[in-house]
Design a protein around this motif. Structure first.
Motif, PDB file in Angstrom:
ATOM      1  N   ILE A 157       0.841  -1.206   0.000  1.00  0.00           N
ATOM      2  CA  ILE A 157       0.000   0.000   0.000  1.00  0.00           C
ATOM      3  C   ILE A 157       0.874   1.253   0.000  1.00  0.00           C
ATOM      4  CG2 ILE A 157      -1.655   1.321   1.376  1.00  0.00           C
ATOM      5  CD1 ILE A 157      -2.823  -1.336   2.315  1.00  0.00           C
ATOM      6  N   LEU A 158       1.968   1.226   0.769  1.00  0.00           N
ATOM      7  CA  LEU A 158       2.874   2.368   0.783  1.00  0.00           C
ATOM      8  C   LEU A 158       3.465   2.635  -0.606  1.00  0.00           C
ATOM      9  CD1 LEU A 158       4.858   1.831   4.108  1.00  0.00           C
ATOM     10  CD2 LEU A 158       3.333   3.728   3.582  1.00  0.00           C
ATOM     11  N   VAL A 159       3.797   1.560  -1.317  1.00  0.00           N
ATOM     12  CA  VAL A 159       4.438   1.710  -2.623  1.00  0.00           C
ATOM     13  C   VAL A 159       3.437   2.133  -3.691  1.00  0.00           C
ATOM     14  CG1 VAL A 159       5.643   0.464  -4.460  1.00  0.00           C
ATOM     15  CG2 VAL A 159       6.301   0.112  -2.073  1.00  0.00           C
ATOM     16  N   ARG A 160       2.290   1.447  -3.734  1.00  0.00           N
ATOM     17  CA  ARG A 160       1.353   1.654  -4.836  1.00  0.00           C
ATOM     18  C   ARG A 160       0.393   2.811  -4.611  1.00  0.00           C
ATOM     19  NH1 ARG A 160       3.995  -0.623  -8.842  1.00  0.00           N
ATOM     20  NH2 ARG A 160       4.543  -2.806  -8.418  1.00  0.00           N
ATOM     21  N   VAL A 161       0.020   3.047  -3.359  1.00  0.00           N
ATOM     22  CA  VAL A 161      -0.984   4.072  -3.065  1.00  0.00           C
ATOM     23  C   VAL A 161      -0.342   5.363  -2.564  1.00  0.00           C
ATOM     24  CG1 VAL A 161      -3.025   4.619  -1.680  1.00  0.00           C
ATOM     25  CG2 VAL A 161      -2.699   2.292  -2.564  1.00  0.00           C
ATOM     26  N   MET A 162       0.620   5.242  -1.667  1.00  0.00           N
ATOM     27  CA  MET A 162       1.216   6.421  -1.049  1.00  0.00           C
ATOM     28  C   MET A 162       2.506   6.857  -1.731  1.00  0.00           C
ATOM     29  SD  MET A 162       0.469   5.479   2.967  1.00  0.00           S
ATOM     30  CE  MET A 162       0.866   7.144   3.498  1.00  0.00           C
ATOM     31  N   ASN A 163       2.847   6.209  -2.843  1.00  0.00           N
ATOM     32  CA  ASN A 163       3.970   6.624  -3.701  1.00  0.00           C
ATOM     33  C   ASN A 163       5.302   6.647  -2.950  1.00  0.00           C
ATOM     34  OD1 ASN A 163       4.987   7.337  -6.228  1.00  0.00           O
ATOM     35  ND2 ASN A 163       4.879   9.522  -5.781  1.00  0.00           N
ATOM     36  N   TRP A 164       5.544   5.632  -2.138  1.00  0.00           N
ATOM     37  CA  TRP A 164       6.854   5.504  -1.496  1.00  0.00           C
ATOM     38  C   TRP A 164       7.881   5.149  -2.558  1.00  0.00           C
ATOM     39  CZ3 TRP A 164      10.492   1.705  -1.479  1.00  0.00           C
ATOM     40  CH2 TRP A 164      11.506   1.785  -0.516  1.00  0.00           C
ATOM     41  N   PRO A 165       9.125   5.667  -2.499  1.00  0.00           N
ATOM     42  CA  PRO A 165       9.676   6.652  -1.553  1.00  0.00           C
ATOM     43  C   PRO A 165       9.664   8.088  -2.079  1.00  0.00           C
ATOM     44  CG  PRO A 165      11.460   5.661  -2.773  1.00  0.00           C
ATOM     45  CD  PRO A 165      10.173   5.072  -3.342  1.00  0.00           C
ATOM     46  N   ALA A 166       8.999   8.317  -3.224  1.00  0.00           N
ATOM     47  CA  ALA A 166       9.036   9.637  -3.837  1.00  0.00           C
ATOM     48  C   ALA A 166       8.359  10.692  -2.976  1.00  0.00           C
ATOM     49  CB  ALA A 166       8.376   9.587  -5.218  1.00  0.00           C
ATOM     50  N   ARG A 167       7.427  10.270  -2.112  1.00  0.00           N
ATOM     51  CA  ARG A 167       6.700  11.248  -1.309  1.00  0.00           C
ATOM     52  C   ARG A 167       7.599  11.922  -0.283  1.00  0.00           C
ATOM     53  NH1 ARG A 167       4.399   9.110   3.632  1.00  0.00           N
ATOM     54  NH2 ARG A 167       5.264   7.059   4.121  1.00  0.00           N
TER      55      ARG A 167
END
Length: 278
Positions: A157-167
């Motif tokens: 979810i962090l990678v696909r939804v919350m755009n980790w680590p670009a955020r």
């Protein structure tokens, strides 16, 4: 500098606490076993402090890309803590240990179906294993596997939804992937994508392969005995944590490859855009 040193010291203390958890929670631990746990905890704390206190990376991947390492540590910490509490309840039952044992038993029985990783772990035990040990291994394996699945889902979810680590802003590949040399072996994106696929594939297969290898080698060498509670805790925790960690690493490297590829695409698009004047 003070902030970095304080953070490194705190991380070292948490790692030491993780190593000492079974010895602290389980009753009747032998003095020799406690001394070994303390020695390993001090060594792990020192290595963690040195790694996070240094300006330059050495072996810790995604050091400056939270919460990757925090999520992995939290999943392992929760696994070791819950398994320690369950095994403590076998000799010193309380309301909390009874509740955890009941939940773990339900989960273990639910995921103990033919060809499942939990069933393979149970079959890894020798035929002479007593029913109490079999039930304990099933409960521990089911609970540890569920925790690993929750950790992987949270990271996905962090990678696909919350755009980790670009955020978090600019992502430094050299700092976060110190063991990856971008100057060797062809295109960086292809190598990252290849490593991502390999890690995900191995992470998926290891829960099935490890019990099979242990069972096959039991006729040649002395098999691992899970009668000792600390051995059971660390064996089951490693069996569930290592594959999950590899899958999370694969997802992270795949995301980094996508970021580099997207950066290239935008750079080429800007280069192809003709210069316009007013």
């Amino acid at each position: 500098m003070i902030g970095r040193m304080t953070g490194a010291a705190a991380r070292g203390l948490f790692v030491a606490l993780l190593v000492l958890l079974p010895a602290l929670v389980l009753p009747g631990v032998a003095a020799d076993s406690t001394q070994i746990s303390v020695l390993v905890a001090l060594l792990a704390a020192f290595l963690t402090f040195v790694e996070y206190n240094s300006n330059f990376p050495s072996i810790m991947e995604f050091r400056d890309a939270p919460p990757f390492n925090r999520l992995r540590f939290a999943s392992l910490f929760v696994t070791v803590l819950l398994l320690s509490m369950i095994l403590r309840g076998a000799t010193e039952p309380t309301l909390l240990t009874g509740a955890l044992t009941s939940v773990g038993t339900i989960i273990g029985n639910a995921v103990d179906f033919p060809y499942s990783p939990v069933r393979l772990v149970v079959l890894m035990l020798p035929e002479s294993a007593n029913p109490e040990l079999v039930a304990s291994v099933r409960t521990s394996a089911g609970l540890a596997y569920l925790i690993s699945l929750v950790a992987m889902t949270a990271f996905l979810i962090l990678v696909r939804v919350m755009n980790w680590p670009a955020r978090k802003g600019i992502f430094n590949v050299w700092v976060n992937l110190p063991l990856f040399d971008p100057t060797v072996g062809g295109d960086v994106v292809y190598r990252l994508q290849r490593d991502a696929r390999v890690n995900i594939a191995l992470g998926f297969l290891l829960p099935f392969i490890i019990p099979a290898l242990v069972k096959a080698a039991s006729d040649l060498i002395d098999p691992i005995t899970l009668q000792n509670p600390q051995t059971l805790i660390w064996t089951i925790s490693a069996w569930a944590f290592l594959p999950a960690s590899m899958i999370m690493r694969g997802l992270a490297m795949g995301k980094v490859a996508d970021m580099i590829e997207d950066k290239r695409r935008r750079t080429y698009a800007d280069a192809d855009t003709p210069f316009q004047t007013a």
